[in-house]
Scaffold this motif. Structure first.
Motif, PDB file in Angstrom:
ATOM      1  N   ASN A   1      -5.872 -23.142 -64.231  1.00 12.41           N
ATOM      2  CA  ASN A   1      -4.716 -23.985 -64.542  1.00 12.41           C
ATOM      3  C   ASN A   1      -4.931 -25.453 -64.211  1.00 12.41           C
ATOM      4  N   GLY A   2      -6.001 -25.784 -63.481  1.00 14.14           N
ATOM      5  CA  GLY A   2      -6.163 -27.133 -62.947  1.00 14.14           C
ATOM      6  C   GLY A   2      -6.091 -28.222 -63.989  1.00 14.14           C
ATOM      7  N   ILE A   3      -6.846 -28.096 -65.081  1.00 14.72           N
ATOM      8  CA  ILE A   3      -6.878 -29.166 -66.078  1.00 14.72           C
ATOM      9  C   ILE A   3      -5.566 -29.221 -66.853  1.00 14.72           C
ATOM     10  N   ILE A   4      -4.868 -28.092 -66.986  1.00 15.78           N
ATOM     11  CA  ILE A   4      -3.561 -28.085 -67.643  1.00 15.78           C
ATOM     12  C   ILE A   4      -2.557 -28.849 -66.787  1.00 15.78           C
ATOM     13  N   VAL A   5      -2.637 -28.633 -65.474  1.00 19.24           N
ATOM     14  CA  VAL A   5      -1.747 -29.337 -64.540  1.00 19.24           C
ATOM     15  C   VAL A   5      -2.010 -30.838 -64.592  1.00 19.24           C
ATOM     16  N   ILE A   6      -3.287 -31.223 -64.607  1.00 19.94           N
ATOM     17  CA  ILE A   6      -3.628 -32.647 -64.688  1.00 19.94           C
ATOM     18  C   ILE A   6      -3.064 -33.258 -65.968  1.00 19.94           C
ATOM     19  N   PHE A   7      -3.256 -32.580 -67.093  1.00 16.76           N
ATOM     20  CA  PHE A   7      -2.791 -33.104 -68.382  1.00 16.76           C
ATOM     21  C   PHE A   7      -1.285 -33.332 -68.386  1.00 16.76           C
ATOM     22  N   PHE A   8      -0.517 -32.354 -67.971  1.00 20.77           N
ATOM     23  CA  PHE A   8       0.939 -32.500 -68.015  1.00 20.77           C
ATOM     24  C   PHE A   8       1.439 -33.496 -66.972  1.00 20.77           C
ATOM     25  N   SER A   9       0.738 -33.614 -65.851  1.00 20.63           N
ATOM     26  CA  SER A   9       1.093 -34.641 -64.865  1.00 20.63           C
ATOM     27  C   SER A   9       0.897 -36.035 -65.446  1.00 20.63           C
ATOM     28  N   LEU A  10      -0.232 -36.216 -66.121  1.00 20.98           N
ATOM     29  CA  LEU A  10      -0.505 -37.504 -66.760  1.00 20.98           C
ATOM     30  C   LEU A  10       0.453 -37.766 -67.918  1.00 20.98           C
ATOM     31  N   LEU A  11       0.780 -36.724 -68.676  1.00 18.94           N
ATOM     32  CA  LEU A  11       1.701 -36.886 -69.800  1.00 18.94           C
ATOM     33  C   LEU A  11       3.069 -37.340 -69.312  1.00 18.94           C
ATOM     34  N   PHE A  12       3.573 -36.695 -68.246  1.00 22.30           N
ATOM     35  CA  PHE A  12       4.852 -37.138 -67.686  1.00 22.30           C
ATOM     36  C   PHE A  12       4.761 -38.575 -67.205  1.00 22.30           C
ATOM     37  N   THR A  13       3.689 -38.893 -66.465  1.00 18.97           N
ATOM     38  CA  THR A  13       3.538 -40.239 -65.898  1.00 18.97           C
ATOM     39  C   THR A  13       3.533 -41.297 -66.989  1.00 18.97           C
ATOM     40  N   TYR A  14       2.785 -41.047 -68.042  1.00 20.64           N
ATOM     41  CA  TYR A  14       2.722 -42.011 -69.142  1.00 20.64           C
ATOM     42  C   TYR A  14       4.086 -42.185 -69.810  1.00 20.64           C
ATOM     43  N   LEU A  15       4.740 -41.090 -70.132  1.00 20.66           N
ATOM     44  CA  LEU A  15       6.043 -41.164 -70.799  1.00 20.66           C
ATOM     45  C   LEU A  15       7.078 -41.848 -69.909  1.00 20.66           C
TER      46      LEU A  15
END
Length: 396
Positions: free
Chosen positions: A111-125
């Motif tokens: 799950n690690g890279i999925i967690v990173i992606f969605f964390s970054l997606l939230f941060t950017y938005l």
């Protein structure tokens, strides 16, 4: 245009390196268990990918590589919001793409890279002030992985300090929901896992870069403006270290949030570097080059790890032993026309199943000599070093 070309080059090189690595490792037991017995998001990612591209290592790991590449793009876009110079943004994503821990989660079924992606997606938005979209991403995160509970704590702290009432309420609700759905074990007696946790973080970043990460977090805490990325990284680090005083932690619950700090480290370094006259930058330059050399060395070591077996007296202690052997063993069995084999090792049997070696048939595979005659020896060898020996018995 030049900046985008550098971004594209980093994406291409990272994709090539990870694709090459898929051919040099085998599926681990944990990955095989997720693939055959899981029911979560990453299970379906891996299964659908192999159904479309065939049941092989590249297809198994491709979705996670793609999430990694998308994460690099998101980090680049976030960097553009507060890193003014082009070179800073390029260095930021280059360092991120080289992190051993990031490449590890990008390559493995986890799950690690999925967690990173969605964390970054939230941060950017959120930083772009797409409030509704960012809040929807936070809600989706609740159903992806239990580790987002730490993310909600960090965002809750950010909301309190920045007086973001809507975010405060939402993260409080989502954290409570996460505790209800997944729970979070904080029990146990103190057993001294604090040092172990620091060691794992050092592996995630590489040792020298981890030391600078700690320094950068502290410097921002006492001297500089604290933005959203700092709250996420800092509170994830602090919570994980506090909990590690009582129990051994799964670092994949914390490390994905800590690595988001890379743009902050780059900003702190170059702020300090550029305020000095060129004659007084030698120490900073030396430090930067040294950290980069160690980072590249650690990353390359994780990708090209098999030559290390040749220098080890006990190959079973190799750090990647759980991700080796199975593919080569399956190939050795197939070369003998064997597609079914009996064995006591349930974990290896599940790994072999991915490579179309089923349980049963007229052959038995063992790690021990069960009788002195009537067996065939299968040696798994890397660079002239026998890593594992199996004994094959026929009952035809």
């Amino acid at each position: 245009m030049r900046e985008r070309l550098f971004l594209l080059l980093i994406l291409v090189l990272s994709g090539i390196l990870l694709s090459f690595a898929t051919q040099s490792i085998s599926i681990s037991y944990d990955e095989a268990n997720i693939f055959f017995n899981g029911n979560g998001f990453i299970h379906y990612l891996a299964v659908y990918s192999t159904q479309f591209l065939g049941q092989n290592d590249f297809a198994l790991r491709l979705p996670f590589i793609l999430f990694h590449l998308a994460s690099i793009v998101l980090l680049y876009k976030i960097g553009k919001l507060f890193l003014k110079k082009r070179v800073d943004r390029i260095i930021s994503i280059a360092i991120y793409a080289l992190l051993p821990g990031v490449n590890g989660v990008a390559l493995l079924v986890n799950n690690g890279i999925i967690v990173i992606f969605f964390s970054l997606l939230f941060t950017y938005l959120y930083l772009k002030e797409y409030k509704v979209a960012s809040h929807l991403v936070l809600i989706v995160c609740l159903f992806i992985d239990n580790s987002f509970a730490i993310f909600y704590i960090a965002l809750f702290a950010y909301a309190i300090m920045k007086r973001k009432t809507d975010l405060l309420i939402l993260t409080l609700i989502l954290f409570s929901a996460s505790m209800y759905l997944y729970g979070f074990d904080t029990g146990g007696k103190p057993k001294g896992y604090f040092v172990d946790t620091l060691g794992v973080y050092a592996i995630v970043f590489s040792p020298l870069l981890f030391l600078y990460f700690v320094y950068a977090m502290y410097r921002i805490l006492i001297k500089e403006e604290k933005n959203l990325l700092w709250y996420i990284s800092f509170f994830s680090l602090v919570v994980s270290l506090l909990l590690s005083l009582r129990q051994r932690l799964l670092l994949e619950d914390f490390a994905p949030f800590v690595v988001l700090s890379v743009p902050l480290m780059v900003k702190v370094f170059f702020n300090s570097y550029r305020v000095r006259l060129p004659a007084f930058r030698k120490l900073h330059t030396f430090f930067f080059i040294t950290v980069l050399v160690f980072l590249v060395a650690n990353t390359m070591l994780s990708f090209f790890h098999k030559p290390l077996y040749a220098f080890m007296n006990e190959p079973s202690k190799h750090f990647a032993i759980n991700y080796d052997i199975a593919k080569e063993l399956a190939d050795a069995l197939k070369s003998k026309g064997i597609t079914k084999v009996m064995m006591k090792d349930d974990k290896m049997a599940l790994r072999l199943k991915f490579y179309q070696i089923e349980r049963g048939g007229n052959y038995k595979l063992s790690l021990q000599k069960e009788i002195e005659e009537g067996y065939e020896q299968i040696n798994i060898t890397y660079y002239g070093k026998v890593v594992k020996t199996f004994y094959l018995y026929s009952f035809k």
